[in-house]
Each structure stands twice: as C-alpha cells, then as structure tokens.
Design an enzyme around this catalytic site. Structure first.
Site, PDB file in Angstrom:
ATOM      1  N   THR A  55       2.273   5.044   4.806  1.00 44.55           N
ATOM      2  CA  THR A  55       1.694   3.755   4.160  1.00 44.55           C
ATOM      3  C   THR A  55       2.117   2.603   4.743  1.00 44.55           C
ATOM      4  O   THR A  55       1.445   1.689   4.550  1.00 44.55           O
ATOM      5  CB  THR A  55       1.798   4.173   2.624  1.00 44.55           C
ATOM      6  OG1 THR A  55       1.399   5.234   2.065  1.00 44.55           O
ATOM      7  CG2 THR A  55       1.204   3.203   1.940  1.00 44.55           C
ATOM      8  N   TYR A 143      10.155  14.783   6.479  1.00 42.20           N
ATOM      9  CA  TYR A 143       8.799  14.830   6.132  1.00 42.20           C
ATOM     10  C   TYR A 143       7.953  15.656   6.942  1.00 42.20           C
ATOM     11  O   TYR A 143       7.560  15.939   8.084  1.00 42.20           O
ATOM     12  CB  TYR A 143       8.382  13.217   6.610  1.00 42.20           C
ATOM     13  CG  TYR A 143       7.000  12.451   6.359  1.00 42.20           C
ATOM     14  CD1 TYR A 143       6.369  13.388   5.401  1.00 42.20           C
ATOM     15  CD2 TYR A 143       6.795  11.399   6.608  1.00 42.20           C
ATOM     16  CE1 TYR A 143       5.211  12.657   5.048  1.00 42.20           C
ATOM     17  CE2 TYR A 143       5.550  10.900   6.286  1.00 42.20           C
ATOM     18  CZ  TYR A 143       4.794  11.543   5.445  1.00 42.20           C
ATOM     19  OH  TYR A 143       3.559  10.853   5.091  1.00 42.20           O
ATOM     20  N   LYS A 171       9.974  15.448   2.005  1.00 41.04           N
ATOM     21  CA  LYS A 171       8.807  14.983   1.421  1.00 41.04           C
ATOM     22  C   LYS A 171       7.608  15.981   1.910  1.00 41.04           C
ATOM     23  O   LYS A 171       7.430  16.173   3.083  1.00 41.04           O
ATOM     24  CB  LYS A 171       8.456  13.549   2.078  1.00 41.04           C
ATOM     25  CG  LYS A 171       7.217  12.866   1.531  1.00 41.04           C
ATOM     26  CD  LYS A 171       6.669  11.382   2.081  1.00 41.04           C
ATOM     27  CE  LYS A 171       5.521  11.329   1.553  1.00 41.04           C
ATOM     28  NZ  LYS A 171       4.969   9.720   2.198  1.00 41.04           N
TER      29      LYS A 171
END
Length: 305
Positions: A55, A143, A171
């Site tokens: 993001t 991640y 994540k």
C-alpha cells in the site's frame, strides 16, 4: 457466560494500518502529510503503522525516501505506536541494506516479503529470510503474498523459520486458512491477516490481528471488530465485520489496487495521501464517489449502533 478472547502473541499490537505514502501534487514525498496521517491513524485506534509495504508504493520509492518516511513517522507518533518498515526486495543484499537503514531510522520492526519474480525454491526462500533476520537487530515479520510475488512461503518453511529468535510473525495474504491455522497451532508466530475479510475469522483461530489498507480511512470500524471479540461478544464482532464488508469490497476487490482506492478516499475526505506514482493511475470519478458513499454508510451505521 462468554469468556474474553485470550490474547495471542501480538508483538506490534493488534490493529495495524498498512499506511499509504503521501505525495505532494507534484509527486514528491510529503513528509508533513505523512506525519499528519500517522497521527490521525494512531489517534483513531491503530497500534502500529506499516510503512513502505504494498500500500505504501514501495516499488516506486527510493531507499532515501523509505528512510525519511520512517524517521518522520517515528517522530510524529513517538512511543504511541509500533513502526514496522517494509524492506522487501528481490535482492537479498539490497534487502539487508534496507533492513539496517530502517532500523537506524527508528523502525521497531521489519516486514520482509518473499523474493519476487525470480521465484526461488523453498530452501532459497528460507535462506533469504534467515540472512536478513541474522543481520537485523529488531523483530521481523514475514510477508506471505504469493499472488504478487509468485512464491509461497510454505507452512513447513514457516515452521522452520519460527525457530529464529528475531522472526516473530507473518503478514498473511496467502488465502490458505488451513495452512495458516496449522502454523498458528504449531508455533509462536504472530499471524496478522493482510486481507480484511479475514480480520475476524483469523483472529478467532488465534491470529494476532490485522495489517489493513482499509484502516487508512476507517481505523475505528476495523478496530471495532477485534475489540468486540476481545470483550467476549462474538455476535457484535460479527456485525462489525459485516458492517465493514461493503467498504472492504470496494477498496480491496473492485479491480483497483488498494493503494489507488485508499488514496482516492483519503483525498475525498481532505486527508493526506496525494497522487499515486506511475505505473499506478488515479481512480476515476465514479469509483471515488462509490468509495465515499460506502465510507459514509459505514460511519453512519457505526454511529447509529
């Protein structure tokens, strides 16, 4: 009697925002905007801020910009929130350099994505993460987002990596609830979902919380899901998840990247965000209006409740 949810391991808190990287109208890094947005997010209930992730447009920001962003946000929020710096690249040496720079700039933790494009086998993926964790002096989140990287961090690889003292969590964007549940049950890794529709399901299975793009605009409604569950009110948690679903769908499953929808909504609300960098393109007017309507409906439903 319903008992409160026992707290799982949560090294960076429960409610984290995958923060956008604000830019000026001219496309430069907007550090003042980053400070103001970070402060709003923490005031709104975020325990932590993840910078320079997907993001945060990490592929189009420079190493110097990444470090400057960490310093600015750390100065703005102080010890009120955890700062996790995204440092993942497809180059192990470069990733180690970014890890050291982020730590020096004030990051409390590191988010490291699996190497992308080259699609290394699992033993190489494991070696990549171990080298970075060995070099780092702060905790590391792995991640797992194979839809973007092309490479899964397989559950058995995660279980081996869990033995490293600085690898503390994941994540999770693998969309494999079975695999996630197995790792949660067999390790002490803190599992943060990166998929807002799993905020309640993964939390109920022992997850640590979420790292949310939607929280850029709606930190309170996202946190309400976890807060209700922690109070021992799963019915209210379910309603909070359902109330957030229309905005989650528009922001994360409408065909536009979450960065684009988050910045469109932040701009509509008069909040820092600014333009996206190419190759991303701004959301169209119709998409922006739909996002604002969904946001206002969520705010109204929450106020009415």
């Amino acid at each position: 009697m319903t008992l409160p949810h026992p707290a799982p391991p949560a090294p960076f808190g429960r409610a984290l925002c995958a923060m956008v990287t604000p830019f000026t109208d001219g496309g430069a890094l907007d550090l003042d905007g980053a400070r103001r947005l970070a402060t709003r997010l923490v005031d709104g209930g975020c325990d932590g801020l993840v910078l320079s992730g997907t993001t945060g447009e990490s592929p189009t920001t420079s190493d110097a910009e990444k470090s400057a962003l960490v310093r600015a946000v750390a100065e703005a929020v102080g010890d009120r929130a955890h700062i996790v710096a995204g440092i993942g690249t497809s180059d192990t040496r470069h990733t180690v350099e970014l890890a050291l720079a982020a730590e020096k700039a004030g990051a409390d933790g590191l988010l490291v994505v699996s190497p992308y494009y080259s699609r290394p086998p699992q033993d190489a993926v494991e070696a990549h993460f171990r080298e970075i964790a060995d070099a780092a002096g702060v905790p590391v989140l792995l991640y797992d987002i194979p839809g973007r990287t092309g490479t899964r961090i397989e559950p058995e690889t995660l279980l081996r990596l869990a033995e490293h003292p600085r690898i503390v969590g994941v994540k999770d964007c693998a969309y494999d609830i079975l695999g996630s549940t197995k790792v949660i049950a067999r390790s002490d890794l803190a599992y943060y979902t990166g998929c807002e529709e799993y905020a309640l399901p993964l939390y109920a299975l022992g997850g640590a919380g979420y790292i949310s793009t939607v929280a850029n605009a709606a930190p309170g409604p996202m946190r309400a899901i976890l807060d209700a569950y922690d109070r021992g009110d799963p019915a209210e948690a379910r309603l909070a998840q359902q109330r957030a679903t229309p905005l989650i769908e528009l922001m994360m499953a409408s065909g536009l990247p979450g960065t684009v929808t988050a910045k469109a909504l932040l701009t509509s609300l008069g909040l820092p965000g600014g333009p996206v960098r190419a190759p991303l393109r701004a959301a169209g007017r119709e998409a922006g209006e739909e996002l604002r309507a969904a946001y206002e409906a969520l705010a109204g439903a929450r106020s009415a409740h």
